[in-house]
Structures are given as C-alpha cells and as structure tokens.
Design an enzyme around this catalytic site. Structure first.
Site, PDB file in Angstrom:
ATOM      1  CG  ASP A   1      -6.339  -9.820  -5.245  1.00 51.69           C
ATOM      2  OD1 ASP A   1      -7.449  -9.340  -4.963  1.00 51.69           O
ATOM      3  OD2 ASP A   1      -6.168 -10.990  -5.632  1.00 51.69           O
ATOM      4  CG  LEU A   2      -2.797  -2.241  -3.473  1.00 50.06           C
ATOM      5  CD1 LEU A   2      -2.479  -1.507  -4.771  1.00 50.06           C
ATOM      6  CD2 LEU A   2      -3.326  -1.287  -2.417  1.00 50.06           C
ATOM      7  CG  ASP A   3       1.097  -3.076  -3.539  1.00 55.81           C
ATOM      8  OD1 ASP A   3       1.356  -2.753  -4.720  1.00 55.81           O
ATOM      9  OD2 ASP A   3       0.980  -2.252  -2.615  1.00 55.81           O
ATOM     10  CD  GLU A   4      -1.627  -9.793  -1.603  1.00 53.48           C
ATOM     11  OE1 GLU A   4      -0.924 -10.787  -1.861  1.00 53.48           O
ATOM     12  OE2 GLU A   4      -1.856  -9.396  -0.444  1.00 53.48           O
TER      13      GLU A   4
ATOM     14  N   GLY B   1       0.804  -1.212   0.000  1.00 57.15           N
ATOM     15  CA  GLY B   1       0.000   0.000   0.000  1.00 57.15           C
ATOM     16  C   GLY B   1       0.840   1.266   0.000  1.00 57.15           C
TER      17      GLY B   1
END
Length: 281
Positions: free
Chosen positions: A223-226, A198
């Site tokens: 999926d954020l930063d996944e 994040g």
C-alpha cells in the site's frame, strides 16, 4: 570470547515473560547490559529488546531460547552484534539522501556496510564508486519494469543484502517485491505522513498553505506510503516560501530522519506492531 547480542521479541502479554527471558540468560552466563519492554494495552501485546553479552555462540543461545519462545508464542530474533548488516541503497535524480548515507557509513555513524547502490538513472555512478561501492544502473520503463525488478531481487541475493533503503527513489516498487522483502525495505517520504501521500508532496503542502513541513521514514508495503512509520520530523515554514524553498528546507529533514530510522533498524530497536512500530530508544 565474549560476544554482544541483541534479542528482540513480541508475544501476547502475560505474566512471567521478563522472568523467563532474564532467567534463561542468567543460566547461560549472559550479562544483560540493557533491557527495555513495552506492553501495548490496546492489543495486549508485549515487546522486549535485550542487549547482552555471553561467551556462548549465537546458535547455542538460539537453540535453548527456542523452547521459551514456543512456550510463550513469541516472534523473536537474536542478532550477533559482530555481524555487519548489509544495505542496498536506491536513489533517483536527487542524491542528497544517498550522499548523506554513504558518508555516515564511511565514518562509522551507521552500523553495517553498503553492499551496492542501485538507481534508475546513471547520475550517481561516480558518487558510489568514489565510496568504493558497486553501482548498478537499472533504467525503468513500463515495458521492462518486471525484468528490472527481477534483476533487483538478484542483486539483493548477490550482495547478501539485509535491508533495502529507498533514498528518494522515485519509482513505485511492485507488490511482488514488497511481499518478497517484508520488513526489509525502508523509505524516506518527503512529507509528514499520513498527509500529502504520493507524488509532489511539497507542491501539495504549498497549495494548502502549511506552516510546518516534515519527513517520514517508514517501512514499505504494497500500500503506497501506508507502511508502518519509524521516524518523523518537522520544521516551520511560512507563506513567502515557494515549493522550491519548501523542498530545499525539507532536504535536511529527509537526511536526518532517514538516518535515524535506518540506525534504529540496524541496531535492532524496531519491532513491528501490526500497522505500527515499537521503536526502543
């Protein structure tokens, strides 16, 4: 005329895959210059990258190889090395990664060419134009985000873009954009994921008193930063450093890691393996 090709593939692991691939290339007078393979015992999947030369056209090779691919249930890609992949670079207020990539493309350190630069700020217009690259300012607000993302997808088509690079682009792409460009968006995250995901990761790292900071190049998913990780690097820091010091130390890491990750993608050295990647060196 002899042409160079890169063949990448993955499938369920079983006997005879290497024999079938090398046998086909031999029959087509293909000269194998480099071959790498990996068998993942945890998933029973097989991965292979072959660099070879042949006088046959890509279409001729692909038609024949499709029969082998069907037999083994392969996911595969055949790339003519003379084709130059086109890259769209996105940046926000910080331009160190953008500047570094433009330079590497200009000196030929990265395969391909930059089709366009896109930013939600106008700051880097001069930098892009100095590199003779079209610049597009797409200002983002909560009210216009959907329209601007449609414009972004239009630019991907207009500039015949193969891969989008988020070079410290500080806007979150919608699920719709991620789903339309699977495996075609690469991001540099200024942290050693999965830690400090994040916003403001250097501040998060400072608050935790870390002794190492890092940078992570990964594919973008909904999926954020996944997304699957491509490349990472770290450097040592100490208690006397402020968040600004950490950020300054991290800039060189971000440049190097993003360039290495993008180079691997452009050279066809990455194969997706579920939520992970196989990266051939």
């Amino acid at each position: 005329m002899t042409r160079e090709y890169i063949l990448t593939l993955s499938c369920d692991d079983r006997l005879g895959i290497v024999y079938a691939v090398s046998g086909y290339l031999t029959r087509r007078a293909g000269n194998i210059e480099d071959s790498q393979q990996f068998s993942d015992s945890s998933t029973s999947r097989f991965f292979m990258r072959v660099k070879f030369s042949s006088q046959a056209s890509r279409d001729e090779l692909a038609v024949g190889f499709a029969e082998i691919a069907r037999e083994f249930g392969m996911e595969w890609q055949l790339v003519d090395r003379q084709d130059r992949p086109r890259v769209l670079i996105m940046a926000s207020k910080q331009g160190h990664c953008l500047n570094d990539l433009l330079y590497r493309f200009r000196i030929g350190a990265l395969r391909g060419e930059v089709g366009a630069v896109v930013s939600n700020h106008a700051d880097w217009r001069g930098l892009a134009e100095a590199a003779d690259v079209p610049f597009h300012h797409l200002s983002i607000t909560p009210q216009n985000k959907d329209d601007q993302e449609r414009r972004l997808l239009d630019l991907v088509t207009q500039h015949r873009v193969d891969v989008v690079v988020l070079a410290r682009y500080m806007q979150i792409l919608s699920n719709s954009v991620c789903e339309k460009l699977p495996g075609r968006i690469i991001n540099i995250h200024h942290s050693f994921l999965p830690s400090f995901k994040g916003a403001r990761p250097y501040h998060q790292a400072f608050d935790r008193g870390v002794k190492l900071i890092g940078a992570t190049c990964h594919y973008v998913t909904a999926d954020l930063d996944e997304g699957p990780i491509i490349e990472q690097e770290v450097t040592r820091v100490d208690h006397a450093m402020t968040p600004a010091d950490l950020a300054a130390a991290g800039h060189d890491l971000e440049n190097a890691v993003l360039a290495r990750g993008l180079a691997a993608h452009l050279d066809g050295r990455i194969i997706l393996n579920g939520s992970k990647t196989v990266v051939f060196r």
